[in-house]
Design a protein around this motif. Structure first.
Motif, PDB file in Angstrom:
ATOM      1  N   ALA A 139      -6.784  -2.919   1.268  1.00 47.64           N
ATOM      2  CA  ALA A 139      -6.685  -1.457   1.235  1.00 47.64           C
ATOM      3  C   ALA A 139      -7.918  -0.752   1.786  1.00 47.64           C
ATOM      4  O   ALA A 139      -7.829   0.414   2.182  1.00 47.64           O
ATOM      5  CB  ALA A 139      -6.432  -0.985  -0.198  1.00 47.64           C
TER       6      ALA A 139
ATOM      7  N   LEU B 286      -4.715   4.459  -4.615  1.00 49.13           N
ATOM      8  CA  LEU B 286      -5.181   3.180  -4.087  1.00 49.13           C
ATOM      9  C   LEU B 286      -6.449   2.705  -4.805  1.00 49.13           C
ATOM     10  O   LEU B 286      -6.561   1.527  -5.162  1.00 49.13           O
ATOM     11  CB  LEU B 286      -5.428   3.268  -2.585  1.00 49.13           C
ATOM     12  CG  LEU B 286      -4.176   3.246  -1.723  1.00 49.13           C
ATOM     13  CD1 LEU B 286      -4.510   3.589  -0.274  1.00 49.13           C
ATOM     14  CD2 LEU B 286      -3.498   1.889  -1.802  1.00 49.13           C
TER      15      LEU B 286
ATOM     16  N   LEU C 150      -6.060  -6.847  -3.027  1.00 51.48           N
ATOM     17  CA  LEU C 150      -5.795  -5.468  -2.623  1.00 51.48           C
ATOM     18  C   LEU C 150      -7.071  -4.770  -2.161  1.00 51.48           C
ATOM     19  O   LEU C 150      -7.038  -3.979  -1.220  1.00 51.48           O
ATOM     20  CB  LEU C 150      -5.149  -4.699  -3.778  1.00 51.48           C
ATOM     21  CG  LEU C 150      -4.769  -3.251  -3.485  1.00 51.48           C
ATOM     22  CD1 LEU C 150      -3.746  -3.171  -2.347  1.00 51.48           C
ATOM     23  CD2 LEU C 150      -4.221  -2.590  -4.741  1.00 51.48           C
TER      24      LEU C 150
ATOM     25  N   ILE D 197       0.834  -1.203   0.000  1.00 47.37           N
ATOM     26  CA  ILE D 197       0.000   0.000   0.000  1.00 47.37           C
ATOM     27  C   ILE D 197       0.869   1.253   0.000  1.00 47.37           C
ATOM     28  O   ILE D 197       0.620   2.193  -0.756  1.00 47.37           O
ATOM     29  CB  ILE D 197      -0.980  -0.028   1.185  1.00 47.37           C
ATOM     30  CG1 ILE D 197      -2.088  -1.056   0.894  1.00 47.37           C
ATOM     31  CG2 ILE D 197      -1.563   1.342   1.473  1.00 47.37           C
ATOM     32  CD1 ILE D 197      -2.985  -1.375   2.060  1.00 47.37           C
TER      33      ILE D 197
END
Length: 118
Positions: free
Chosen positions: A97, A60, A93, A34
């Motif tokens: 995230a 992100l 992810l 990240i």
């Protein structure tokens, strides 16, 4: 007594902190991924200033979308080739995230930084 030869220079777990949210703990692998996506160096200490937060959120979200599209494309390709497509989704992810993005959004609203290792 001699010093341990396995001296760590990086944490095993990152603890992200801000005045706008609860502490967020993350394993080193996902945390460093990240941080890399948002252009921050992984290390024992760091800060994401309020002015950097909008770009961090955008980076992100773009990385999550890119990974999701790639995953969907590979599943479609596998199905087209007659391969068995697993119904379970791996943790990606998007799941890793999401809490960090939420923290960034709260920090953006409060105009406060995110720090780690302090």
């Amino acid at each position: 007594m001699s010093a341990s030869p396995l001296k760590r220079t990086h944490p095993m777990i990152y603890k992200f902190q801000s005045k706008a949210d609860s502490d967020l703990f993350m394993n080193v692998g996902p945390a460093e991924r990240i941080l890399s996506i948002i252009g921050k160096d992984a290390g024992p200490k760091g800060i994401i200033e309020p002015a950097e937060i909008p770009a961090a959120i955008a980076a992100l979200e773009a990385a999550v979308n890119e990974e999701e599209q790639a995953r969907e494309g590979s599943l479609e390709s596998a199905a087209a080739d007659g391969q068995v497509v697993p119904s379970a989704q791996p943790i990606g992810l998007k799941q890793r995230a999401w809490p960090f993005i939420q923290m960034l959004k709260r920090c953006q609203q409060a105009d406060v930084p995110v720090v780690w290792g302090v």
